[in-house]
Design a protein around this motif. Structure first.
Motif, PDB file in Angstrom:
ATOM      1  N   GLU A 192      -5.120  -0.130  -6.275  1.00  0.00           N
ATOM      2  CA  GLU A 192      -5.992  -1.033  -7.021  1.00  0.00           C
ATOM      3  C   GLU A 192      -7.440  -0.751  -6.648  1.00  0.00           C
ATOM      4  OE1 GLU A 192      -5.415  -3.142  -9.379  1.00  0.00           O
ATOM      5  OE2 GLU A 192      -3.219  -3.333  -9.306  1.00  0.00           O
ATOM      6  N   ARG A 193      -8.315  -0.811  -7.631  1.00  0.00           N
ATOM      7  CA  ARG A 193      -9.753  -0.708  -7.374  1.00  0.00           C
ATOM      8  C   ARG A 193     -10.191  -1.936  -6.590  1.00  0.00           C
ATOM      9  NH1 ARG A 193     -14.126   1.783 -10.488  1.00  0.00           N
ATOM     10  NH2 ARG A 193     -15.984   1.539  -9.169  1.00  0.00           N
ATOM     11  N   VAL A 194     -10.960  -1.721  -5.538  1.00  0.00           N
ATOM     12  CA  VAL A 194     -11.447  -2.826  -4.721  1.00  0.00           C
ATOM     13  C   VAL A 194     -12.975  -2.857  -4.774  1.00  0.00           C
ATOM     14  CG1 VAL A 194      -9.419  -2.930  -3.223  1.00  0.00           C
ATOM     15  CG2 VAL A 194     -11.303  -1.381  -2.635  1.00  0.00           C
ATOM     16  N   SER A 195     -13.578  -3.895  -4.193  1.00  0.00           N
ATOM     17  CA  SER A 195     -15.017  -4.128  -4.326  1.00  0.00           C
ATOM     18  C   SER A 195     -15.797  -3.386  -3.239  1.00  0.00           C
ATOM     19  CB  SER A 195     -15.308  -5.628  -4.233  1.00  0.00           C
ATOM     20  OG  SER A 195     -14.755  -6.313  -5.337  1.00  0.00           O
ATOM     21  N   HIS A 196     -16.516  -2.353  -3.659  1.00  0.00           N
ATOM     22  CA  HIS A 196     -17.314  -1.546  -2.753  1.00  0.00           C
ATOM     23  C   HIS A 196     -18.385  -0.867  -3.593  1.00  0.00           C
ATOM     24  CE1 HIS A 196     -17.734  -0.233   1.332  1.00  0.00           C
ATOM     25  NE2 HIS A 196     -17.646   1.055   1.047  1.00  0.00           N
ATOM     26  N   PRO A 197     -19.512  -0.456  -3.009  1.00  0.00           N
ATOM     27  CA  PRO A 197     -20.583   0.131  -3.825  1.00  0.00           C
ATOM     28  C   PRO A 197     -20.208   1.420  -4.547  1.00  0.00           C
ATOM     29  CG  PRO A 197     -21.450  -0.611  -1.729  1.00  0.00           C
ATOM     30  CD  PRO A 197     -19.954  -0.716  -1.633  1.00  0.00           C
ATOM     31  N   VAL A 198     -19.216   2.138  -4.026  1.00  0.00           N
ATOM     32  CA  VAL A 198     -18.717   3.327  -4.709  1.00  0.00           C
ATOM     33  C   VAL A 198     -17.285   3.058  -5.164  1.00  0.00           C
ATOM     34  CG1 VAL A 198     -20.181   4.870  -3.361  1.00  0.00           C
ATOM     35  CG2 VAL A 198     -17.852   4.377  -2.572  1.00  0.00           C
ATOM     36  N   GLU A 199     -16.761   3.919  -6.024  1.00  0.00           N
ATOM     37  CA  GLU A 199     -15.381   3.767  -6.481  1.00  0.00           C
ATOM     38  C   GLU A 199     -14.451   3.832  -5.267  1.00  0.00           C
ATOM     39  OE1 GLU A 199     -12.278   5.768  -9.720  1.00  0.00           O
ATOM     40  OE2 GLU A 199     -14.254   6.657  -9.361  1.00  0.00           O
ATOM     41  N   ALA A 200     -13.684   2.778  -5.058  1.00  0.00           N
ATOM     42  CA  ALA A 200     -12.847   2.676  -3.857  1.00  0.00           C
ATOM     43  C   ALA A 200     -11.524   2.022  -4.216  1.00  0.00           C
ATOM     44  CB  ALA A 200     -13.558   1.867  -2.778  1.00  0.00           C
ATOM     45  N   TYR A 201     -10.476   2.427  -3.497  1.00  0.00           N
ATOM     46  CA  TYR A 201      -9.131   1.950  -3.780  1.00  0.00           C
ATOM     47  C   TYR A 201      -8.432   1.496  -2.504  1.00  0.00           C
ATOM     48  CZ  TYR A 201      -9.759   4.013  -8.357  1.00  0.00           C
ATOM     49  OH  TYR A 201     -10.257   4.302  -9.607  1.00  0.00           O
ATOM     50  N   GLY A 202      -7.709   0.399  -2.614  1.00  0.00           N
ATOM     51  CA  GLY A 202      -6.735   0.024  -1.617  1.00  0.00           C
ATOM     52  C   GLY A 202      -5.379   0.541  -2.045  1.00  0.00           C
ATOM     53  N   ILE A 203      -4.425   0.548  -1.123  1.00  0.00           N
ATOM     54  CA  ILE A 203      -3.120   1.118  -1.424  1.00  0.00           C
ATOM     55  C   ILE A 203      -2.008   0.252  -0.834  1.00  0.00           C
ATOM     56  CG2 ILE A 203      -3.163   2.610   0.633  1.00  0.00           C
ATOM     57  CD1 ILE A 203      -1.690   4.758  -1.049  1.00  0.00           C
ATOM     58  N   ARG A 204      -0.909   0.177  -1.562  1.00  0.00           N
ATOM     59  CA  ARG A 204       0.307  -0.492  -1.099  1.00  0.00           C
ATOM     60  C   ARG A 204       1.430   0.534  -1.140  1.00  0.00           C
ATOM     61  NH1 ARG A 204       2.437  -6.227  -2.125  1.00  0.00           N
ATOM     62  NH2 ARG A 204       4.706  -6.086  -1.819  1.00  0.00           N
ATOM     63  N   LEU A 205       2.185   0.610  -0.038  1.00  0.00           N
ATOM     64  CA  LEU A 205       3.318   1.525   0.057  1.00  0.00           C
ATOM     65  C   LEU A 205       4.591   0.721   0.270  1.00  0.00           C
ATOM     66  CD1 LEU A 205       1.806   4.167   2.517  1.00  0.00           C
ATOM     67  CD2 LEU A 205       1.928   4.335   0.032  1.00  0.00           C
ATOM     68  N   GLU A 206       5.643   1.093  -0.434  1.00  0.00           N
ATOM     69  CA  GLU A 206       6.946   0.464  -0.244  1.00  0.00           C
ATOM     70  C   GLU A 206       7.986   1.548  -0.025  1.00  0.00           C
ATOM     71  OE1 GLU A 206       7.907  -2.261  -3.358  1.00  0.00           O
ATOM     72  OE2 GLU A 206       6.023  -3.385  -3.175  1.00  0.00           O
ATOM     73  N   HIS A 207       8.907   1.251   0.904  1.00  0.00           N
ATOM     74  CA  HIS A 207       9.969   2.195   1.205  1.00  0.00           C
ATOM     75  C   HIS A 207      11.093   1.450   1.919  1.00  0.00           C
ATOM     76  CE1 HIS A 207      12.052   5.866   2.381  1.00  0.00           C
ATOM     77  NE2 HIS A 207      12.079   5.429   3.620  1.00  0.00           N
ATOM     78  N   GLY A 208      12.311   1.640   1.462  1.00  0.00           N
ATOM     79  CA  GLY A 208      13.461   1.043   2.129  1.00  0.00           C
ATOM     80  C   GLY A 208      13.409  -0.465   2.221  1.00  0.00           C
ATOM     81  N   GLY A 209      12.827  -1.102   1.228  1.00  0.00           N
ATOM     82  CA  GLY A 209      12.755  -2.558   1.224  1.00  0.00           C
ATOM     83  C   GLY A 209      11.646  -3.146   2.072  1.00  0.00           C
ATOM     84  N   ARG A 210      10.786  -2.304   2.630  1.00  0.00           N
ATOM     85  CA  ARG A 210       9.662  -2.754   3.453  1.00  0.00           C
ATOM     86  C   ARG A 210       8.349  -2.385   2.774  1.00  0.00           C
ATOM     87  NH1 ARG A 210      10.737  -6.329   7.210  1.00  0.00           N
ATOM     88  NH2 ARG A 210       9.393  -5.398   8.819  1.00  0.00           N
ATOM     89  N   SER A 211       7.269  -3.069   3.159  1.00  0.00           N
ATOM     90  CA  SER A 211       5.999  -2.864   2.462  1.00  0.00           C
ATOM     91  C   SER A 211       4.822  -2.892   3.434  1.00  0.00           C
ATOM     92  CB  SER A 211       5.808  -3.924   1.380  1.00  0.00           C
ATOM     93  OG  SER A 211       5.925  -5.226   1.922  1.00  0.00           O
ATOM     94  N   SER A 236       0.638   2.511 -10.577  1.00  0.00           N
ATOM     95  CA  SER A 236       1.824   2.716  -9.738  1.00  0.00           C
ATOM     96  C   SER A 236       2.358   4.124  -9.943  1.00  0.00           C
ATOM     97  CB  SER A 236       2.901   1.686 -10.084  1.00  0.00           C
ATOM     98  OG  SER A 236       2.438   0.373  -9.852  1.00  0.00           O
ATOM     99  N   PHE A 237       2.787   4.747  -8.857  1.00  0.00           N
ATOM    100  CA  PHE A 237       3.333   6.097  -8.905  1.00  0.00           C
ATOM    101  C   PHE A 237       4.052   6.339  -7.590  1.00  0.00           C
ATOM    102  CE2 PHE A 237      -1.042   6.086  -7.535  1.00  0.00           C
ATOM    103  CZ  PHE A 237      -1.097   6.927  -6.447  1.00  0.00           C
ATOM    104  N   ASP A 238       4.612   7.519  -7.414  1.00  0.00           N
ATOM    105  CA  ASP A 238       5.312   7.877  -6.181  1.00  0.00           C
ATOM    106  C   ASP A 238       4.565   8.984  -5.456  1.00  0.00           C
ATOM    107  OD1 ASP A 238       7.352   6.070  -6.730  1.00  0.00           O
ATOM    108  OD2 ASP A 238       8.605   7.565  -7.730  1.00  0.00           O
ATOM    109  N   ILE A 239       4.551   8.899  -4.132  1.00  0.00           N
ATOM    110  CA  ILE A 239       4.125  10.008  -3.281  1.00  0.00           C
ATOM    111  C   ILE A 239       5.258  10.236  -2.301  1.00  0.00           C
ATOM    112  CG2 ILE A 239       2.469  10.877  -1.612  1.00  0.00           C
ATOM    113  CD1 ILE A 239       0.354   9.055  -2.767  1.00  0.00           C
ATOM    114  N   GLY A 240       5.962  11.357  -2.441  1.00  0.00           N
ATOM    115  CA  GLY A 240       7.117  11.604  -1.588  1.00  0.00           C
ATOM    116  C   GLY A 240       8.105  10.462  -1.721  1.00  0.00           C
ATOM    117  N   PRO A 241       8.564   9.892  -0.587  1.00  0.00           N
ATOM    118  CA  PRO A 241       9.555   8.817  -0.638  1.00  0.00           C
ATOM    119  C   PRO A 241       8.934   7.434  -0.872  1.00  0.00           C
ATOM    120  CG  PRO A 241       9.080   9.329   1.636  1.00  0.00           C
ATOM    121  CD  PRO A 241       8.281  10.312   0.810  1.00  0.00           C
ATOM    122  N   PHE A 242       7.606   7.373  -0.963  1.00  0.00           N
ATOM    123  CA  PHE A 242       6.926   6.090  -1.063  1.00  0.00           C
ATOM    124  C   PHE A 242       6.709   5.665  -2.514  1.00  0.00           C
ATOM    125  CE2 PHE A 242       5.171   8.160   2.796  1.00  0.00           C
ATOM    126  CZ  PHE A 242       5.644   7.263   3.746  1.00  0.00           C
TER     127      PHE A 242
END
Length: 250
Positions: A136-155, A125-131
């Motif tokens: 999380e690492r996801v299942s793929h043949p190469v190193e791959a990530y999914g992302i979740r963004l939250e801002h202003g109570g929305r996701s 977990s970290f911040d990018i700008g206001p987000f």
């Protein structure tokens, strides 16, 4: 948050769409998720070349990152106004080296880092700008990530490319909008740890209790309407196909 589909074709561009790229905006900050084949041209329909504030690259397959080579040219060789300052780019380990190799003839081994400020992704977990960001690492043949963004109570969550995995569920848990890949066809392709089919994407959305599911990264050779029907068969919330230029207010 405002989410704009820049490109949503899987594996290679279709006649209608560039490959994966999604613009997320909040409080005047512009974050681009992926920049696959054809995305750089389409991006200019939605914002200026030099108006991005950060880029997230889910993984280093060409259909998610190759237009970064063209973007390097736009930033490195800009004459009017001088060279652009280094733009934060979040990607898996080796992102700078991958893009340098893909470009093949940068002025020096470090030229990419003169216009891109590379940050190595890990699960966390970290911040990018206001987000507020979670990756999380996801299942793929190469190193791959999914992302979740939250801002202003929305996701909002974006799967990147992934097979069925627990990390994807954790990212999507309770989000208002889940942008999920659905590359495969249920009953046709069955390759673990590579991609989801429509039914699997719907099952992830149902289990995570997401507010809205948008299917993306569907290759030109796949029947998108069948994948949509398969997702709706197991998920009873709002569900639709991503389309270039479509905008979601989250």
């Amino acid at each position: 948050m405002k989410v704009t589909v820049v490109g949503c074709s899987g594996s290679f561009p279709s006649a209608e769409s560039a490959c994966s790229s999604y613009l997320v905006e909040a409080d005047g900050f512009r974050l681009l998720l992926d920049m696959g084949n054809g995305a750089l041209g389409e991006l200019q329909r939605h914002c200026g070349l030099y108006d991005l504030d950060a880029i997230f690259l889910s993984h280093l397959h060409a259909d998610h990152c190759i237009d970064m080579c063209g973007y390097f040219v736009a930033r490195y060789y800009r004459h009017d106004g001088g060279r652009c300052p280094a733009l934060p780019v979040y990607g898996p380990e080796g992102t700078e080296q991958r893009l340098t190799a893909a470009y093949a003839d940068t002025p020096s081994a470090t030229s990419m880092s003169e216009v891109f400020d590379f940050h190595t992704l890990k699960s966390g977990s970290f911040d990018i700008g206001p987000f507020s960001v979670r990756t999380e690492r996801v299942s793929h043949p190469v190193e791959a990530y999914g992302i979740r963004l939250e801002h202003g109570g929305r996701s909002f969550a974006y799967s990147g490319d992934s097979g069925v995995c627990e990390g994807l569920h954790e990212l999507a848990d309770g989000v208002d909008l889940f942008l999920c890949e659905a590359s495969f066809t249920h009953g046709k392709e069955d390759v673990p740890d590579l991609h989801l089919n429509g039914r699997e994407a719907g099952a992830h959305a149902r289990r995570a209790n997401v507010g809205r599911l948008v299917l993306t990264h569907i290759p030109p050779w796949t029947d998108a309407e069948r994948n949509l029907a398969d997702a709706r068969a197991v998920y009873d919330g709002p569900c639709e196909l991503a389309a270039p230029g479509r905008v979601y207010e989250v």
